[in-house]
Design a protein around this motif. Structure first.
Motif, PDB file in Angstrom:
ATOM      1  N   CYS A   3       0.830  -1.206   0.000  1.00  0.00           N
ATOM      2  CA  CYS A   3       0.000   0.000   0.000  1.00  0.00           C
ATOM      3  C   CYS A   3       0.868   1.261   0.000  1.00  0.00           C
ATOM      4  O   CYS A   3       0.553   2.242  -0.674  1.00  0.00           O
ATOM      5  N   SER A  25      -0.698  -1.009 -12.557  1.00  0.00           N
ATOM      6  CA  SER A  25      -0.493  -1.693 -11.270  1.00  0.00           C
ATOM      7  C   SER A  25      -1.200  -0.947 -10.151  1.00  0.00           C
ATOM      8  O   SER A  25      -1.852  -1.555  -9.302  1.00  0.00           O
ATOM      9  N   ARG A  28      -5.005  -1.465 -10.539  1.00  0.00           N
ATOM     10  CA  ARG A  28      -5.430  -2.792 -10.102  1.00  0.00           C
ATOM     11  C   ARG A  28      -5.441  -2.886  -8.577  1.00  0.00           C
ATOM     12  O   ARG A  28      -6.343  -3.469  -7.979  1.00  0.00           O
ATOM     13  N   HIS A  29      -4.425  -2.300  -7.956  1.00  0.00           N
ATOM     14  CA  HIS A  29      -4.371  -2.299  -6.500  1.00  0.00           C
ATOM     15  C   HIS A  29      -5.574  -1.535  -5.941  1.00  0.00           C
ATOM     16  O   HIS A  29      -6.201  -1.986  -4.981  1.00  0.00           O
ATOM     17  N   ASP A  31      -8.475  -1.205  -7.244  1.00  0.00           N
ATOM     18  CA  ASP A  31      -9.669  -2.044  -7.411  1.00  0.00           C
ATOM     19  C   ASP A  31      -9.816  -3.045  -6.269  1.00  0.00           C
ATOM     20  O   ASP A  31     -10.930  -3.388  -5.877  1.00  0.00           O
ATOM     21  N   ALA A  32      -8.690  -3.497  -5.720  1.00  0.00           N
ATOM     22  CA  ALA A  32      -8.712  -4.554  -4.719  1.00  0.00           C
ATOM     23  C   ALA A  32      -8.574  -4.055  -3.275  1.00  0.00           C
ATOM     24  O   ALA A  32      -8.864  -4.804  -2.343  1.00  0.00           O
ATOM     25  N   CYS A  33      -8.145  -2.814  -3.078  1.00  0.00           N
ATOM     26  CA  CYS A  33      -7.816  -2.352  -1.721  1.00  0.00           C
ATOM     27  C   CYS A  33      -8.700  -1.160  -1.320  1.00  0.00           C
ATOM     28  O   CYS A  33      -8.487  -0.036  -1.765  1.00  0.00           O
ATOM     29  N   ARG A  37      -8.238   2.989  -1.779  1.00  0.00           N
ATOM     30  CA  ARG A  37      -9.272   3.763  -2.480  1.00  0.00           C
ATOM     31  C   ARG A  37      -9.719   4.933  -1.613  1.00  0.00           C
ATOM     32  O   ARG A  37      -9.851   6.064  -2.076  1.00  0.00           O
TER      33      ARG A  37
END
Length: 79
Positions: A3, A25, A28-29, A31-33, A37
């Motif tokens: 992070c 990258s 994408r991070h 989108d998942a974290c 966000r």
């Protein structure tokens, strides 16, 4: 990816600087974290607040400053 690294990249993105990692990258991070966000939304909001806020009015003190200069002050040396 960590992070901390992503947030560094996002900070650079907000500032219009080159990102230290590929934009894909970081995206994408995001989108998942959820934490990153949230961090990114707050950072963008802070940046907008700081850059959109007008500065306080500042009086023009030029005449007063020039009036206080010694009579022999070389004004030609003032840029």
């Amino acid at each position: 990816m960590r992070c901390e690294t992503i947030r560094e990249a996002l900070s650079a993105r907000i500032d219009g600087e080159p990102e230290p990692v590929a934009a894909g990258s970081a995206d994408r991070h995001l989108d998942a974290c959820a934490d990153c966000r949230s961090w990114y939304r707050r950072a963008e909001s802070l940046q907008r607040t700081l850059t959109a806020r007008p500065g306080p009015p500042v009086p023009d003190l030029t005449a007063d400053i020039l009036r206080r200069l010694p009579p022999d002050w070389p004004l030609s040396s003032v840029p």
